[in-house]
Every structure is written in C-alpha cells, then in structure tokens.
Design a protein around this motif. Structure first.
Motif, PDB file in Angstrom:
ATOM      1  N   PRO A  87      34.012 -17.539 -79.901  1.00 32.13           N
ATOM      2  CA  PRO A  87      34.086 -16.893 -81.218  1.00 32.13           C
ATOM      3  C   PRO A  87      34.968 -15.649 -81.202  1.00 32.13           C
ATOM      4  O   PRO A  87      35.053 -14.947 -80.190  1.00 32.13           O
ATOM      5  CB  PRO A  87      32.626 -16.539 -81.515  1.00 32.13           C
ATOM      6  CG  PRO A  87      31.830 -17.473 -80.690  1.00 32.13           C
ATOM      7  CD  PRO A  87      32.618 -17.708 -79.441  1.00 32.13           C
ATOM      8  N   ALA A  88      35.603 -15.376 -82.331  1.00 38.60           N
ATOM      9  CA  ALA A  88      36.539 -14.248 -82.416  1.00 38.60           C
ATOM     10  C   ALA A  88      35.881 -12.923 -82.058  1.00 38.60           C
ATOM     11  O   ALA A  88      36.500 -12.069 -81.421  1.00 38.60           O
ATOM     12  CB  ALA A  88      37.132 -14.185 -83.823  1.00 38.60           C
ATOM     13  N   ALA A  89      34.615 -12.745 -82.446  1.00 38.35           N
ATOM     14  CA  ALA A  89      33.936 -11.477 -82.171  1.00 38.35           C
ATOM     15  C   ALA A  89      33.765 -11.254 -80.671  1.00 38.35           C
ATOM     16  O   ALA A  89      33.770 -10.112 -80.197  1.00 38.35           O
ATOM     17  CB  ALA A  89      32.569 -11.459 -82.856  1.00 38.35           C
ATOM     18  N   VAL A  90      33.616 -12.333 -79.908  1.00 34.33           N
ATOM     19  CA  VAL A  90      33.507 -12.223 -78.456  1.00 34.33           C
ATOM     20  C   VAL A  90      34.890 -12.166 -77.815  1.00 34.33           C
ATOM     21  O   VAL A  90      35.146 -11.360 -76.922  1.00 34.33           O
ATOM     22  CB  VAL A  90      32.701 -13.412 -77.878  1.00 34.33           C
ATOM     23  CG1 VAL A  90      32.670 -13.353 -76.359  1.00 34.33           C
ATOM     24  CG2 VAL A  90      31.285 -13.418 -78.437  1.00 34.33           C
ATOM     25  N   LEU A  91      35.796 -13.016 -78.303  1.00 40.07           N
ATOM     26  CA  LEU A  91      37.147 -13.074 -77.744  1.00 40.07           C
ATOM     27  C   LEU A  91      37.846 -11.721 -77.836  1.00 40.07           C
ATOM     28  O   LEU A  91      38.601 -11.337 -76.933  1.00 40.07           O
ATOM     29  CB  LEU A  91      37.963 -14.136 -78.486  1.00 40.07           C
ATOM     30  CG  LEU A  91      39.325 -14.515 -77.887  1.00 40.07           C
ATOM     31  CD1 LEU A  91      39.154 -15.126 -76.501  1.00 40.07           C
ATOM     32  CD2 LEU A  91      40.058 -15.476 -78.808  1.00 40.07           C
ATOM     33  N   GLY A  92      37.577 -10.978 -78.905  1.00 40.67           N
ATOM     34  CA  GLY A  92      38.201  -9.677 -79.084  1.00 40.67           C
ATOM     35  C   GLY A  92      37.782  -8.656 -78.048  1.00 40.67           C
ATOM     36  O   GLY A  92      38.417  -7.599 -77.920  1.00 40.67           O
ATOM     37  N   GLN A  93      36.708  -8.950 -77.303  1.00 42.84           N
ATOM     38  CA  GLN A  93      36.223  -8.013 -76.285  1.00 42.84           C
ATOM     39  C   GLN A  93      36.661  -8.383 -74.873  1.00 42.84           C
ATOM     40  O   GLN A  93      36.286  -7.729 -73.914  1.00 42.84           O
ATOM     41  CB  GLN A  93      34.692  -7.962 -76.341  1.00 42.84           C
ATOM     42  CG  GLN A  93      34.148  -7.500 -77.686  1.00 42.84           C
ATOM     43  CD  GLN A  93      32.635  -7.520 -77.728  1.00 42.84           C
ATOM     44  OE1 GLN A  93      31.973  -6.977 -76.856  1.00 42.84           O
ATOM     45  NE2 GLN A  93      32.073  -8.137 -78.753  1.00 42.84           N
ATOM     46  N   LEU A  94      37.471  -9.447 -74.760  1.00 45.23           N
ATOM     47  CA  LEU A  94      37.902  -9.917 -73.443  1.00 45.23           C
ATOM     48  C   LEU A  94      39.289  -9.349 -73.146  1.00 45.23           C
ATOM     49  O   LEU A  94      40.290  -9.812 -73.687  1.00 45.23           O
ATOM     50  CB  LEU A  94      37.908 -11.448 -73.406  1.00 45.23           C
ATOM     51  CG  LEU A  94      36.622 -12.130 -73.893  1.00 45.23           C
ATOM     52  CD1 LEU A  94      36.733 -13.640 -73.740  1.00 45.23           C
ATOM     53  CD2 LEU A  94      35.401 -11.596 -73.153  1.00 45.23           C
ATOM     54  N   ALA A  95      39.342  -8.363 -72.276  1.00 47.79           N
ATOM     55  CA  ALA A  95      40.595  -7.640 -72.039  1.00 47.79           C
ATOM     56  C   ALA A  95      41.503  -8.338 -71.036  1.00 47.79           C
ATOM     57  O   ALA A  95      42.705  -8.070 -71.010  1.00 47.79           O
ATOM     58  CB  ALA A  95      40.279  -6.228 -71.555  1.00 47.79           C
ATOM     59  N   ASN A  96      40.975  -9.203 -70.199  1.00 51.16           N
ATOM     60  CA  ASN A  96      41.754  -9.835 -69.129  1.00 51.16           C
ATOM     61  C   ASN A  96      41.902 -11.323 -69.407  1.00 51.16           C
ATOM     62  O   ASN A  96      40.915 -12.025 -69.604  1.00 51.16           O
ATOM     63  CB  ASN A  96      41.062  -9.613 -67.780  1.00 51.16           C
ATOM     64  CG  ASN A  96      40.824  -8.137 -67.485  1.00 51.16           C
ATOM     65  OD1 ASN A  96      41.755  -7.341 -67.468  1.00 51.16           O
ATOM     66  ND2 ASN A  96      39.575  -7.755 -67.256  1.00 51.16           N
ATOM     67  N   ARG A  97      43.142 -11.810 -69.411  1.00 51.56           N
ATOM     68  CA  ARG A  97      43.413 -13.192 -69.784  1.00 51.56           C
ATOM     69  C   ARG A  97      44.162 -13.921 -68.679  1.00 51.56           C
ATOM     70  O   ARG A  97      45.210 -13.468 -68.206  1.00 51.56           O
ATOM     71  CB  ARG A  97      44.280 -13.227 -71.064  1.00 51.56           C
ATOM     72  CG  ARG A  97      43.608 -12.666 -72.301  1.00 51.56           C
ATOM     73  CD  ARG A  97      42.654 -13.672 -72.889  1.00 51.56           C
ATOM     74  NE  ARG A  97      43.342 -14.896 -73.227  1.00 51.56           N
ATOM     75  CZ  ARG A  97      44.035 -15.074 -74.359  1.00 51.56           C
ATOM     76  NH1 ARG A  97      44.136 -14.090 -75.249  1.00 51.56           N
ATOM     77  NH2 ARG A  97      44.615 -16.227 -74.594  1.00 51.56           N
ATOM     78  N   ILE A  98      43.621 -15.055 -68.253  1.00 49.65           N
ATOM     79  CA  ILE A  98      44.306 -15.945 -67.312  1.00 49.65           C
ATOM     80  C   ILE A  98      44.341 -17.313 -67.981  1.00 49.65           C
ATOM     81  O   ILE A  98      43.332 -18.010 -68.030  1.00 49.65           O
ATOM     82  CB  ILE A  98      43.570 -16.000 -65.958  1.00 49.65           C
ATOM     83  CG1 ILE A  98      43.499 -14.589 -65.341  1.00 49.65           C
ATOM     84  CG2 ILE A  98      44.278 -16.963 -65.003  1.00 49.65           C
ATOM     85  CD1 ILE A  98      42.703 -14.521 -64.049  1.00 49.65           C
TER      86      ILE A  98
END
Length: 571
Positions: A335-346
């Motif tokens: 969900p966007a509300a959770v995804l927005g809190q994920l600072a590190n992307r692989i």
C-alpha cells in the motif's frame, strides 16, 4: 540539458555512495552497459532501520539478495529475522565452496570472497517443520490478528473484540483455541445469556459464526500454533558468543496451505517487538533487521483496521531500532501509505508480458528519483543477480539510482542438509524451553470447573530427543544473557540475579536465550503484577502462583496494543 559522459556518470555514482560509517556492500555499478568495479554501491548500516523494499519478478534473485544482506548484517553484529519460504535460506549455516565461475564474478565486482558459515537458529510455526516450535497464546495474538487468520468481516471482527474484552475482564486466560471456543460456547449457552446481553454489540448469531470459523481452524490443524510456552520475541535480538548477530530462520514448509497464518504470524512478531522495545532514536546500527518475504500476502484483502495497524507499526518501530524489508514482486503489492516509508529500494528485473505487467512497470519507474538510466528499458533487461538500487545516505537524502551487479553470498545458496538442520536444533538452548507444549489452567478449565493442570503434550519431531542443557551453559550464563537483553536492548532494569562477586571458572558456551515468560495468566504490567512477583520471590516458588492469583482476583485489565495484542512487559 547536456548528456553526461560515461565518466561523469561513474563519478556521480562514486560520489553518491562514498559514505563515512559502516555499510552493507551491495555490489558494483553497471553504467552504459559496462561493469565498473571502482563504482561500489553500498547501504549505510545506520540507515537500515529506515526500512526497505526488495522487489522483482520470480527468479530474478530476490532471495539471494536478502541472503547476501543477512550475512553482512550478522557479521556486523546485527541480529536478523528471515522467513524461509522455499527452504533456501538454511544454507546460511553451511559454508559455500568456490568455483571458477564464482571467482570470475566476484573478481569482476571487486569482491574479496571466502566461504563462511553464520550463526543460525531454526524455528518452525508450532513445530510444523524441523525447527524450534514457535507458539503464541490466543490472548497475546489479539482479536485483530486472529480475525485476519479466520477471514472475518468487519462486523465479526468487532464482535470478536468484544469476546476478548469479556475474557480479559473476567480473567479467563485465552491460551489456546479451545479456551476461546469454550468462552464463545459459554456466551451462547443459557448460562451465559445475561453476559452476552451485557456485551451489547455481540449477537448470538454472530458469536455462532465466529465459533464455526474457530472450529474450522481446529479442523485444519492450526491449534498447534496457539499455546504455551509462548515464544519470547526477545530471542530474536541475540548475538553469538563471537559478537555476530544470530540469524533466526523461520521455516515455512506448508506456506501454500496456510498463507494467511504465515503473514499474520509475522505481524504478531513485529507487534510484540513494537510493544516491548523502548525508544532508541538514531543508532549506529539497528537492533534487528526483519525481512518479510511474500509481502503481498500480508496486504491482500486486508481490512482497513489491519492496514492502519501495519502502517502505524512500520512508521513507529523505526525509532525503536528495528528495520523492516518487504520482499515481493512489484511495489504495487505494498500500500502507498507503507511504501512511502520505505527509504531503501532494491528493484530486480520486471517482466512486461501483459498489459497489467506494463502498467506495473510504469508505476515502478515513477517511484524512483530522476536518474541517468532509461529505467523502463533497464528494469526489463536486467539480468539475474542485478538490481536497480537507491538507498538513503547518512544525511537522509536518496543516493543516485544505480544498476548494480550484486555481491555473491559466502554461504550456500540453497538448503543445508537435513542432518545439519536437525543437529543445530538439537543443540539449541531454545529446544528445552519451547520444544514441548504445556497446557496450564486457563479459560477452558475454569469454565469446566477443573483445577488440575494437564501434563505436557509432545508436539512431535521438534520435541523429540531433547538434549540436556550443555555443561558449558550454566545458570549464571542464562542469567547474564537475560540481563544483557533486558538492560541493553529492552532498556529496563533487570530482575535477574546479580552476577557473582567471584570470577566464573566455567568455560563460556553459546549464549542461551532469556528464560521464558510465565504465562499462567495474561500479563498486563500492572502494580498488582509487580506485587505478585515480589511476594512470589519472597515466599518461594510454591506460593508464587498463589500470589499472582491474588493479584488477578483483585482485578486487572489487559492493555492491548495497536493490533489488539496484549501488552506483556517482562519482569
């Protein structure tokens, strides 16, 4: 804007990933189709509690990526939790062997490689597998998470919360499923009619629906996941005697038949940690990194209350020193509300075989910062073991996007042998604590008027062949490790015995985990709880349970957390 040269792009990557503190090395950047081992891509260890996402199509290398990250976290002294869905992650306990192909890859990215083993603890939900049995009591699991497992609608979920409220108020301990079933049967009986009416929002018809769903869970064999001894989530925070973080590997051999239980149980672990851990602020390294595989199972068909609870937990648990990495196929699974809190992307490769795939690809590209790459082309052409990466640097800003050839793990990329897993479990200090289920007095016995405590129940293979406590594991060692976790990690004074004034003469062994919490009654952390504990300590073990019962009879309400889980402060 003028197009950058390859040299300028390399310089951008080098500058963006030049970091001062400890890091997790991820690999070398691929720029304009060429690998540049002088452009290393890394993730600051101090930023791993800013959470992250490991995504990509099936077979692109997500599991190997989290395997490689877990190794480095363990080496840095950070405990790791992994959900081993396919059984591949047990290879962390076995050193890998080199080959010509492996040497060519590691040399090309500038990796100094050597086969190594890592300290691994194997767990299994309710003993469903080779690991240490992991159980939770129904009362600590809470009504929201249990509603998720039972697939109840919003009205039924609200009704189940009323059942839990009744049980909490009447001091009816919900330890296993038969306890909850007996409470609901009581409320729907002639004897419990008045109690049911007092609950107001709970109808007899809805209670009957919940009871049928509960019986259905029992028919599926899920009763073994609920009971005592309850798993203490502080076990996840341990380090090995050499200072490396313990990698806790939860085996999930029957995930396909119980996907909802798997995802919900992982949220119970996080919720329990969230309730127990103190605020920590910014740390040089996290207290724990939690990899949540198959994350789409967690959010699929979830109620608004459940999603809100997840969002709150993810947002706030960062300040308690816990990092969460969601592992799934595409970012749209989160969900966007959770995804927005994920600072590190692989982000591993994505496929665009269907219109839906193409839509997901465009959505994924839109979530990355502006970069020197054509990300739509890059994400569809990346090879196995390659990923597009951007992380948070030490100043809190995103690093440049970099297509990266990832490092190779130093332990086996596949399962360890059954013999090794079983011998590791047999030698674990946790087996004597959690290997055999017990059935203490709880709601079921109280409502039937029984007072005798049932004998221990054998849970199967995981409970068989219990080894004696190793000679090197003295009671002083147990108390020392318990004190360390309580004082250094959980941030509260320890009630464990003080260390002896004379030097220890026994040789140190593997650090055992803290002693299990007493679960004869639901804990609420109240003043009566403390009084009962004090009386029990003063009068001796024989009167301790009586002291606790006195505290219960004087009345105490359970405090429930964001998921409706019970707030259980260890003493």
């Amino acid at each position: 804007m003028a197009k950058k040269t390859t040299a300028e792009k390399v310089a951008t990557i080098q500058q963006g990933y030049t970091l001062e503190g400890a890091t997790i090395e991820l690999g070398a950047a691929i720029i304009d189709g060429e690998l540049h081992k002088d452009a290393q891509v890394r993730l600051p260890l101090a930023m791993m509690n800013r959470h992250g996402l490991v995504a990509g199509a099936t077979g692109t290398g997500k599991t190997v990526t989290l395997h490689m990250m877990a190794e480095q976290l363990s080496a840095a002294g950070v405990p790791v939790f992994l959900a081993d869905i396919k059984g591949d992650l047990s290879g962390l306990a076995t050193a890998a062997t080199g080959s010509g192909k492996l040497s060519a890859r590691t040399d090309s990215i500038g990796q100094v490689w050597a086969g190594r083993t890592f300290p691994v603890e194997f767990l299994a939900l309710g003993g469903d597998g080779n690991g240490i049995p992991v159980r939770a009591t129904v009362t600590s699991f809470g009504p929201i998470l249990l509603s998720r497992v039972m697939e109840l609608n919003d009205t039924q979920e609200s009704s189940l919360q009323l059942v839990f409220h009744f049980a909490d108020k009447k001091n009816l301990e919900l330890i296993d499923l038969k306890d909850l079933r007996s409470v609901i049967q009581f409320l729907t009986s002639a004897e419990g009619k008045d109690e049911l009416e007092e609950l107001g929002g709970l109808s007899k018809a809805t209670a009957g629906v919940i009871l049928r769903e509960l019986v259905n869970l029992e028919a599926q064999g899920l009763e073994k996941f609920f009971g005592e001894p309850e798993f203490d989530t502080a076990e996840l925070l341990r380090t090995a005697p050499d200072g490396r973080g313990v990698v806790t590997c939860l085996e999930l051999p029957t995930l396909q038949t119980k996907p909802m239980l798997f995802s919900t149980f992982l949220m119970w672990l996080l919720a329990d940690l969230f309730e127990d851990l103190p605020e920590a602020g910014d740390l040089d390294k996290p207290k724990l990194v939690f990899f949540l595989d198959e994350a789409h199972l967690l959010f699929s068909d979830a109620s608004k209350a459940f999603l809100d609870a997840i969002t709150t937990t993810v947002r706030l648990i960062r300040s308690k020193g816990v990092g969460i990495f969601f592992v799934t196929q595409t970012p749209k699974d989160v969900p966007a509300a959770v995804l927005g809190q994920l600072a590190n992307r692989i982000q591993h490769a994505l496929r665009a075989f269907t219109p839906e795939d193409a839509k997901a690809l465009k959505a994924t590209v839109s979530t990355f910062p502006v970069s020197d790459y054509d990300l739509e082309e890059t994400l569809t052409s990346a090879g196995i073991g390659e990923a597009v990466i951007t992380v948070m640097n030490e100043k809190g800003a995103p690093t440049p996007v970099a297509l990266t050839r990832l490092r190779a793990p130093e332990s086996v990329m596949g399962p360890s042998t059954d013999e090794l897993v079983k011998s590791t479990v047999a030698a674990s200090a946790l087996l004597t604590k959690y290997g055999t289920a017990v059935d203490n007095i709880s709601a079921y016995e109280k409502l039937r008027g029984e007072t005798a405590i049932a004998p221990p129940v054998d849970t199967g293979p995981a409970a068989q062949g219990q080894p004696p406590v190793p000679e090197s594991t003295s009671q002083a060692d147990v108390d020392a490790e318990a004190r360390r976790i309580e004082e250094e990690i959980l941030g509260r004074p320890s009630s464990r015995p003080a260390p002896p004034s004379f030097p220890e003469t026994s040789s140190p062994g593997q650090r055992p985990a803290p002693e299990p919490r007493e679960r004869s009654i639901p804990a609420g952390g109240t003043m009566m709880d403390d009084l009962a504990g004090a009386l029990g300590g003063a009068l001796g073990g024989g009167l301790k349970s009586m002291a606790r019962s006195m505290g219960t009879q004087l009345g105490r309400e359970l405090l429930r957390g964001v998921f409706g889980t019970s707030s259980r402060r260890r003493r």
